[in-house]
Structures are given as C-alpha cells and as structure tokens.
Design an enzyme around this catalytic site. Structure first.
Site, mmCIF file in Angstrom:
data_model
loop_
_atom_site.group_PDB
_atom_site.id
_atom_site.type_symbol
_atom_site.label_atom_id
_atom_site.label_comp_id
_atom_site.label_asym_id
_atom_site.label_seq_id
_atom_site.Cartn_x
_atom_site.Cartn_y
_atom_site.Cartn_z
ATOM 1 N N TYR A 144 1.911 -6.334 2.907
ATOM 2 C CA TYR A 144 2.505 -5.682 1.750
ATOM 3 C C TYR A 144 1.467 -5.598 0.639
ATOM 4 C CZ TYR A 144 5.761 -4.851 -2.156
ATOM 5 O OH TYR A 144 6.416 -4.330 -3.255
ATOM 6 N N ASP A 239 -6.589 -8.055 -0.528
ATOM 7 C CA ASP A 239 -5.459 -8.134 -1.436
ATOM 8 C C ASP A 239 -5.132 -9.619 -1.619
ATOM 9 O OD1 ASP A 239 -3.051 -8.297 -2.707
ATOM 10 O OD2 ASP A 239 -2.022 -6.809 -1.470
ATOM 11 N N LYS A 267 0.364 -12.170 -9.513
ATOM 12 C CA LYS A 267 1.016 -13.483 -9.410
ATOM 13 C C LYS A 267 0.315 -14.581 -10.224
ATOM 14 C CE LYS A 267 3.621 -11.911 -5.561
ATOM 15 N NZ LYS A 267 3.333 -11.112 -4.405
HETATM 16 C C1 LIG Z 1 3.480 -9.499 -4.451
HETATM 17 C C2 LIG Z 1 2.396 -8.754 -3.770
HETATM 18 C C3 LIG Z 1 1.974 -7.491 -4.202
HETATM 19 C C4 LIG Z 1 2.694 -6.711 -5.268
HETATM 20 O O1 LIG Z 1 2.630 -7.336 -6.503
HETATM 21 P P1 LIG Z 1 3.744 -6.934 -7.626
HETATM 22 O O2 LIG Z 1 3.302 -7.693 -8.828
HETATM 23 O O3 LIG Z 1 5.056 -7.365 -7.065
HETATM 24 O O4 LIG Z 1 3.662 -5.475 -7.810
HETATM 25 C C5 LIG Z 1 0.871 -6.931 -3.604
HETATM 26 N N1 LIG Z 1 0.216 -7.571 -2.617
HETATM 27 C C6 LIG Z 1 0.607 -8.775 -2.160
HETATM 28 C C7 LIG Z 1 -0.169 -9.436 -1.085
HETATM 29 C C8 LIG Z 1 1.720 -9.391 -2.708
HETATM 30 O O5 LIG Z 1 2.125 -10.565 -2.221
#
Ligand SMILES: *Cc1c(COP(=O)(O)O)cnc(C)c1O
Length: 429
Positions: A144, A239, A267
């Site tokens: 994701y 990511d 995060k």
């Molecule tokens: C949570 C997450 C996102 C998206 O971040 P948001 O602040 O919710 O837009 C993207 N990549 C990873 C790996 C994530 O865990």
C-alpha cells in the site's frame, strides 16, 4: 465489555459521514461489530466513550511509537500553537526538522515535507518520472502506498478488506502505467523490466511490508532488486511511511543495508500530526520545484504545528536510540508469548515479525507475499480480534494490518495481553 455510547455515536456518524468514518479500515467491516469511539488516550492505553480501557497495539497505525500523548511532543505542539499554526511562509523549524531527518537517515541529502504518506508517495513517483523521463512504475501486489490513483492496484490492507483491490474511479489510462509484481519474487520483476525495457521510471516497495500483515523481504530478493534497478536505470523507491523511524533511526535502509534512490515517510515523522515527506540525494531532489521543473506544493505543508510534533518526536528518537532495541525486545516477548499459547491450543498460525512490527496469520503456509497472506482464515481472525477486544486488547481490526508496538507498553501490559489470549483460546476453534 459494553459499547453503548460507541454504538450510538457510530449511528449518528453514519448519517453525516460516509460509512461513519474518515478512513475505511476504522469501520470494522473486516471484523464486524461496532467501531470503538475513542475519548482519550495516554501512554499504551486508549479510553473509549463507554469508559473501557484498552491496551493499544496500533498506535494510530504507527505514528505514536512512544505512546499516546507523549509529554515532549504534546508540550511542543501546545507551545507552538500559541504562536500561530500556519503562515504559508518559511519558518526555521522546517529546516530544523529537515536537518535532523537528513542526519538520521542514510543516503539522503534533501527532504520535502507534505501532509500525508499518500502525498509523499504520489509526489515521489512524479519526481521519479520527471527525473528519468519515463512513465511506467512497478509496484508489488499487497503493498500500500496511499490512495492516489497510480497505487490503487492490488493495494493491500484497506483495499483488500473491501474486496475491491482496483477501485472504481481509477482510469484505465492511469492503471496501464502501473505494473504489478509479486513480493519476494525477483523473477516477477525481471519479467516486467524485460517486457517494458527502457520504459520504467521506478520500482516502489514497502521494504518491510506492513499492509498484507508484516512481511519481511528475503535478502536475495531485496539485494537483487537493488542490483536490477541499478542495471536498468530504474529508481528504487523505498516507501518507509511505516518503517521510517520505526525499525531504527535510519529505517529499513539501515536495517536491510540497502540504499534506495528515493525514500518516502509519514506516520512517525509527524509524531501524530499530519506529516509526510520524501527525500533523496541532491541530484534527484534538484528536479523538484522551485529548484527544478517537477511541480509539487502544499498550502499547509511544513506548517509549524506539524513540524513541532515531528521535531519533538525525532529528537526523542535521536537522543534515545535504545528505544528501538527496547521495542524489538517487547515485540519478541509478546510474539513468543502468543506463540506459546497458540501452540498449547493447537492453533495453526504463522508469526511474522521485525523490530516493532509483527502479524499473526492463521494459515499453515509461510506468509511471504500477497497470495500467501490472503490464505489466512478470516473467520478465525474475527473471533481472535473480538475475543481480545472483549478482554481489553485493541489489535488491528483487519488480518492484513501489522501490529505497531509503542514503547509505553509495559511488560505487565504484554503479560495481560498474553493472558487474555490464553483465556479466549479455548473459544476460538
Ligand atoms: C500508511 C501508509 C501510507 C499512506 O499514508 P497516509 O498518511 O495514510 O496517506 C503509504 N505507505 C505506507 C507503507 C503506509 O503504511
């Protein structure tokens, strides 16, 4: 446990907010039942609107690595808020946070702040395309990268939970530029780079996946991926929205010993306020406006309130790197305790874990990619989730989400969690 007020609040929320929530996984669709409405939280505990106390294993999906309402972060935010929350003009604290982040993370020279992980990944892809002059990207099934169009192709967690891995509203035109590979399967990436030679701008990956449960990359896979990208002139994007400032000061790059070309954050970097970021070496970041031609902007990006939370959080982690070890030890303790109970009760499961990320999958096959992750028994997971919730333990409400431990958890909390599992185990069959 009673959820009377949560139920009532959810009823009302559904009248005004689609599905009653502002982010789908909160709605408990994967596990059924009433979402818990939080009143307040402190340290390792959530206190809900019905007065229940829950031991929290999601920490706002990762950001609150030192626990809820951590004093240094909260105080920094309060002090900053009194001086104004946003100006749309440069402030010194942006440079302070940038400087600190760059000093903690290997292999990056410059960083740009945005407001979410979604924005960070979306912008990183645009930068990669602008830098390489190529259109296509490769992502992995089950990873994701936020909800921007290019990534809503077999996107893990939230998207899988709802059975629509490819969301309506994403155009064919966009979808065709996103190629899909399998996690931990270098051959699947090679097949795509061969078939699309010279057309691929970037490979984006969760270096330790957390959105199909926690999945660790094999050494040969992640090293092979780095080599392949270098050979083919493809940018490797890590990511690290989940792993950044969680697996260690330098995130997954440091833990895995791999240099990525672009790194995205979210995060933890915001300490609980909305912050995302992307970073790279000078020659790549020089392509970004206003220095270069790739446009990217944000009215509230780098606002002092968000920066103060991020700065307080990263300062804590930078000055107390032993936190990462402490978290890893707590996670190991919890995992071993859970394993022992499940073994005793003859439950079939897989435990995946790295640092303070972990997940339990109710399947007899090792979980190494999306295909093996979806084999988990979801009916069993639902009983497990609700059983634990009834004993005051808040686990991620989806089998496709990682647990995020926070350092406010005490060994008593971990023991209470293991005991809760021992109590409900006989009812799980
Ligand atoms: C949570 C997450 C996102 C998206 O971040 P948001 O602040 O919710 O837009 C993207 N990549 C990873 C790996 C994530 O865990």
């Amino acid at each position: 446990m009673i959820y009377k007020r949560s139920s009532a609040l959810f009823e009302e929320a559904q009248q005004y907010i689609p599905g009653g929530v502002n982010s789908p996984v909160r709605a408990f669709k994967a596990v059924g039942g009433t979402p818990i409405f939080v009143k307040e939280a402190k340290g390792a505990y959530l206190y809900d609107e019905d007065g229940n106390r829950l031991i929290d294993y999601i920490a706002s999906w990762g950001p609150l690595i030192l626990g809820h309402a951590h004093e240094p972060v909260i105080n920094a935010v309060i002090e900053k808020a009194k001086k104004g929350t946003s100006f749309g003009m440069p402030t010194e604290i942006e440079t302070q946070l940038a400087k600190l982040a760059v000093s903690m993370v290997p292999n990056i020279d410059k960083i740009r702040f945005v407001n979410s992980g979604t924005e960070a990944c979306m912008s990183a892809i645009r930068l990669a395309r602008g830098y390489t002059g190529k259109d296509k990207i490769i992502k992995f099934a089950g990873c994701y990268h936020g909800h921007s169009d290019s990534f809503l192709i077999q996107a893990g967690s939230g998207a899988v939970t709802f059975g629509s891995p490819n969301s309506p509203g994403v155009t064919q035109g966009t979808a065709k530029d996103t190629l899909l590979a399998e996690y931990n399967d270098l051959e699947s990436v090679k097949a795509l780079t061969t078939a699309n030679k010279g057309e691929i701008a970037a490979v984006i990956i969760e270096p330790v996946a957390g959105n199909m449960g926690c999945i660790i990359p094999s050494d040969s896979f992640i090293k092979g991926l780095r080599e392949l990208c270098t050979q083919e002139g493809i940018l490797l994007i890590f990511d690290e929205v989940m792993t950044g400032f969680r697996l260690g000061k330098g995130g997954a790059q440091e833990v895995l010993g791999i240099d990525a070309d672009i790194v995205t954050f979210g995060k933890v970097i915001g300490g609980g306020l909305p912050v995302g970021a992307f970073a790279a070496r000078n020659e790549i970041m020089a392509y970004l406006a206003p220095e270069g031609p790739v446009y990217q902007a944000g009215t509230l990006s780098g606002n002092p309130l968000a920066m103060s939370a991020g700065l307080a959080m990263l300062t804590q982690l930078n000055e107390h790197p032993e936190v990462f070890q402490s978290l890893a030890e707590k996670t190991e303790y919890l995992a071993k305790g859970i394993e022992k109970v499940l073994d005793t009760h003859g439950v079939v499961y897989q435990m995946n874990r790295l640092g303070s990320m972990m997940s339990v999958h109710f399947t007899d096959e090792p979980v190494v990619d999306f295909k093996t992750s979806v084999k988990g028994n979801n009916d069993f997971f639902k009983k497990y989730f609700h059983g634990m919730l009834n004993h005051g333990v808040y686990l991620p409400p989806s089998a496709f989400e990682s647990y995020f431990l926070n350092d406010a958890l005490s060994y008593e909390d971990l023991d209470a969690t293991i005991l809760a599992l021992d109590t409900i185990a006989p009812t799980l069959k």
